[in-house]
Design an enzyme around this catalytic site. Structure first.
Site, PDB file in Angstrom:
ATOM      1  N   ASP A  26       0.779  -1.233   0.000  1.00 42.21           N
ATOM      2  CA  ASP A  26       0.000   0.000   0.000  1.00 42.21           C
ATOM      3  C   ASP A  26       0.815   1.289   0.000  1.00 42.21           C
ATOM      4  O   ASP A  26       1.193   1.789  -1.046  1.00 42.21           O
ATOM      5  CB  ASP A  26      -0.995  -0.013   1.171  1.00 42.21           C
ATOM      6  CG  ASP A  26      -2.032  -1.115   1.030  1.00 42.21           C
ATOM      7  OD1 ASP A  26      -1.770  -2.056   0.262  1.00 42.21           O
ATOM      8  OD2 ASP A  26      -3.076  -1.053   1.687  1.00 42.21           O
ATOM      9  N   GLU A  50      -4.073  -6.723  13.175  1.00 47.22           N
ATOM     10  CA  GLU A  50      -3.562  -6.659  11.804  1.00 47.22           C
ATOM     11  C   GLU A  50      -2.057  -6.371  11.782  1.00 47.22           C
ATOM     12  O   GLU A  50      -1.325  -6.911  10.953  1.00 47.22           O
ATOM     13  CB  GLU A  50      -4.324  -5.571  11.044  1.00 47.22           C
ATOM     14  CG  GLU A  50      -3.957  -5.451   9.585  1.00 47.22           C
ATOM     15  CD  GLU A  50      -4.752  -4.377   8.863  1.00 47.22           C
ATOM     16  OE1 GLU A  50      -4.653  -4.295   7.630  1.00 47.22           O
ATOM     17  OE2 GLU A  50      -5.483  -3.604   9.547  1.00 47.22           O
TER      18      GLU A  50
END
Length: 817
Positions: A576, A776
């Site tokens: 990302d 996460e």
């Protein structure tokens, strides 16, 4: 043969048809396991977006789910209904304590907001011709801080999609049903079946109700409501139940008025309305603790399930899981302490319990706009404009996917590059399930070889995705991690004994591809055309430009660039917001992508060698060798002593842009640096330097010295990610255990491996103990879990890390000496 049965057993039958030369004992194994595959994998909690929801692996069929709420006051009731997994519902943790995809298991939901712990004990019971039966025991236990008068309503809903029938067997009664409620249904795929919802034990209590409404709504009854819902809206179960309740609420308020309204546990109920319909709600109201059973019985299995059968099956599933886990995935030193055992079981069980079955259409841009070639300077602005036009956006499918998801509350759908990491520990437990999931992904491939990186199938899945991310683009790639699993299969069939023992239930089906090499070879042969198509799609669509910029490299073809980048993001890389060259340029070359292509080429070579495609194997070997040479030629920076992305400067010269972090160590992560590599020492130094990537909680995604460390959204600009750290640990172990000949780095790799392994496990474990969740990512300074909670996808790789062999102190000292 029934449609669903054929789809599930076709891979086994194909082996018998295509290869009559397979030995007779192998044919017997395949025939035996074809039926086992149906019985053990057809049903499951394959709606992981719900706290509990069961469905079969059939595109349109029976779907069920559970909903509950605290209804002891009017102020909180609207916010207390639980159905879909959400991040901010006051949970103190939830998930599977133990779970086997073939047997079932136990889930505990610690609903602190509603002051109750909900336990669902789900099991499968084989039998008959239609995929067997299943049952679930639902228990509610008030938490320590629960009020004395804790009143909970629980609803079970069942809907029938497609062709088939589903109705209530009980006679209608305006006061509700006394005793068990029985649904009966039929479909082509499932045959005849019943679903029994029991009253539960005598210890169940209902709340007191002195209000006149108790004559119309006696709380010791079960309320049953039926309705007909358009098939495309059946997934909106919670909204449907609210709609049913609204009419009942309005009528009670109209009769008694606001000032004399019945208590909330009487008001928030569905009407007693048994009639024809495709959606049915069964509602109970309890005071304090409670328990009841839901039992699905296939008519072809013979005698319907009883609560006694369910009790026995639950006990067997628990014993089987514990025994098998201790042999297959038990933590090794220094994690043998009992406190790690429940943690490891829970992490792995949630990975398996996150497997879902998805069916629906997908939103795809098939415009093939010329801007998507990204050949011009300023291409990211042109592609943004092309995407905004949505000229070629359309619905495709329906498609179906069998997949383990990253996170039940936030990412309840399939992610391509996540899946390869998910399957690493699952392959140790059940190779057959692993390969079923791999096949499911490759079956999504289009004619060009593209697989959408994010599988958002159907309207229900799209409700969890911001609109700007729903469209999939056929020129977007994602890291090809599924090829790691194919290499795992090849490693195992080359190292396993010819015949594996049957130590546990269903071992024959779990290890069917390992017990006889021919079955694995036939699986790979069947999949090979799709693998080949996908591989060459990568080479074509993600090509980089070497020739135009006079770059010096061994090969003029082996350079790669992620398509789909914006100024700030390369979402297709999976990393990302990791820093990339600025501004973007069509001449960029990406270190991580060429490394993935090297791994993919190696995997294709090994598959081709295994199935006897020798000419293809030689071709892949050529690509692999050229890529390894080009990684050094195109990406190694002598001054920075690391691997870097490349771009084109203002003078049309190729230059490196170095942001030390995960990208810099990708050749090492993908196994492309041999133990005697001249680049390995600098890579190990970078990993172990606390001023660069090393932290007490794992390897940072970006160096502390980088000017962009911790900036902007800080997604991949400092946090510790478990998937990348697993690759680091595995690569370190490979170096530490490689032959001493031509391996000057054994000592350093051994030391880093031992320290990193403990740091990673302790970080995830401590946060799991503190918060009740896996996360996460983890903060490199404090170790705190960040971003998405209940992220039991690739964070569950901690189980595999715990199970990896320790390097004893003596071995480390010998290496260091």
């Amino acid at each position: 043969m029934l449609q669903w049965s054929w789809r599930l057993i076709a891979p086994f039958v194909a082996l018998l048809v295509i290869r009559p030369s397979i030995a007779e004992d192998v044919q017997e194994i395949l025939a035996e396991n074809a039926n086992l595959s149906n019985e053990t994998l057809l049903w499951g909690p394959y709606r992981p977006n719900l706290y509990f929801g069961v469905r079969p692996r059939i595109p349109k069929s029976l779907t069920t789910g559970l909903l509950w709420a605290k209804v002891d006051n009017f102020q909180d009731v609207q916010q207390s209904f639980r159905h879909t997994c959400e991040q901010n519902e006051g949970m103190a943790g939830y998930g599977w304590d133990e779970y086997d995809v073939r047997l079932g298991g136990r889930q505990t939901i610690r609903d602190a907001g509603n002051h109750i712990d909900i336990t669902t004990e789900f099991v499968k019971i084989p039998g008959g011709d239609n995929g067997g039966s299943w049952g679930v025991r639902v228990k509610g236990t008030p938490r320590d801080d629960a009020p004395a008068r804790l009143i909970t309503t629980v609803m079970f809903h069942a809907g029938m999609e497609g062709f088939g029938s589903l109705g209530v067997q009980n006679e209608p009664d305006d006061l509700g049903i006394e005793g068990d409620v029985v649904l009966e249904g039929n479909s082509n795929e499932l045959g005849d079946f019943t679903v029994r919802i029991t009253t539960g034990p005598d210890t169940n209590e209902t709340p007191p109700n002195a209000h006149p409404s108790s004559e119309k709504k006696p709380l010791d009854r079960t309320y049953v409501a039926s309705t007909q819902v358009p098939e495309e809206h059946l997934w909106q179960s919670k909204q449907i139940m609210f709609s049913l309740m609204k009419g009942e609420i309005d009528s009670l308020i109209a009769e008694y008025g606001q000032d004399h309204a019945p208590p909330p546990w009487t008001v928030y109920t569905v009407p007693n309305k048994i009639e024809e319909g495709n959606f049915h709600v069964i509602q109970k109201v309890f005071h304090g603790e409670f328990e009841f059973d839901i039992m699905y019985s296939s008519a072809s299995a013979g005698t319907p399930l009883t609560s006694e059968d369910l009790e026995t099956a639950i006990g067997n599933a628990t014993a089987s899981f514990s025994d098998r886990f201790s042999e297959v995935l038990a933590p090794k030193s220094p994690f043998r302490d009992q406190r790690y055992d429940g943690f490891a079981k829970s992490m792995f069980s949630n990975l398996l319990g996150g497997i879902g079955y998805f069916h629906g259409d997908s939103v795809v841009d098939r415009s093939y706009a010329p801007e998507y070639d990204e050949d011009n300077e300023g291409f990211w602005e042109e592609t943004a404009a092309a995407r905004a036009r949505q000229a070629g956006v359309r619905l495709e499918g329906p498609l179906e996917l069998f997949s383990s998801i990253p996170s039940r509350p936030f990412f309840p759908r399939g992610f391509l590059w996540d899946e390869g990491f998910h399957l690493i520990p699952i392959a140790e437990w059940d190779m057959h399930v692993t390969l079923e999931i791999v096949r499911s992904w490759f079956n999504l491939m289009d004619d060009d070889g593209w697989i959408g990186r994010e599988q958002i199938l159907g309207a229900e899945a799209r409700t969890k995705v911001p609109q700007e991310f729903t469209v999939q683009y056929p020129h977007y790639a994602n890291p090809p991690t599924l090829f790691l699993i194919l290499e795992t299969l090849i490693d195992k069939i080359n190292s396993q004994p010819t015949v594996l023992p049957h130590q546990h239930q269903y071992d024959s089906i779990r290890n069917v591809h390992l017990r006889n090499k021919d079955t694995a070879i036939d699986y790979l042969k069947d999949l090979y055309p799709l693998l080949k198509r996908h591989y060459f799609w990568f080479r074509k669509t993600q090509r980089g430009d070497i020739k135009s910029y006079d770059r010096e490299a061994y090969s003029t073809k082996e350079g790669y660039r992620w398509r789909g980048r914006s100024e700030r993001h390369v979402l297709t890389s999976g990393l990302d917001d990791y820093p990339r060259p600025q501004p973007p340029h069509p001449g960029e070359l990406h270190t991580d992508l060429i490394s993935w292509m090297g791994m993919m080429s190696r995997s294709m070579r090994r598959v081709a060698e295994t199935i006897g495609e020798t000419d293809d194997a030689q071709e892949y070997e050529g690509y692999e060798s050229a890529i390894i040479r080009n990684i050094d030629d195109l990406h190694w920076d002598d001054q920075a002593q690391t691997y870097c992305d490349a771009t084109i400067d203002d003078y049309e010269e190729s230059v490196h842009v170095c942001h030390k972090g995960y990208v810099s160590i990708f050749p090492f992560l993908t196994g492309l640096l041999p133990p005697d590599s001249a680049r390995l020492k600098a890579t190990l130094d970078l990993i172990s330097d606390p001023e660069e990537l090393w932290s007490d909680h794992g390897i940072r995604s970006l160096s502390k010295k980088d000017e962009l460390y911790g900036t902007d959204e800080n997604y991949w600009r400092s946090p510790v990610w478990m998937n990348m750290n697993y690759l680091v640990v595995k690569a370190l172990y490979d170096v530490a255990t490689a032959s001493a000949a031509k391996n000057p780095h054994k000592a350093q790799a051994s030391t880093i491996y031992t320290k990193l392994r403990k740091n990673l496990v302790d970080t995830v474990f401590k946060e799991w103990e503190r918060t009740g969740f896996a996360w996460e990512q983890y903060n490199p300074e404090s170790g705190e879990g960040q971003r998405t909670q209940h992220f039991t996808g690739w964070t569950s790789l901690v189980v595999k890390i715990m199970n990896m062999p320790p390097l004893s102190k003596a071995v480390v000292e010998v290496n260091e000496g």
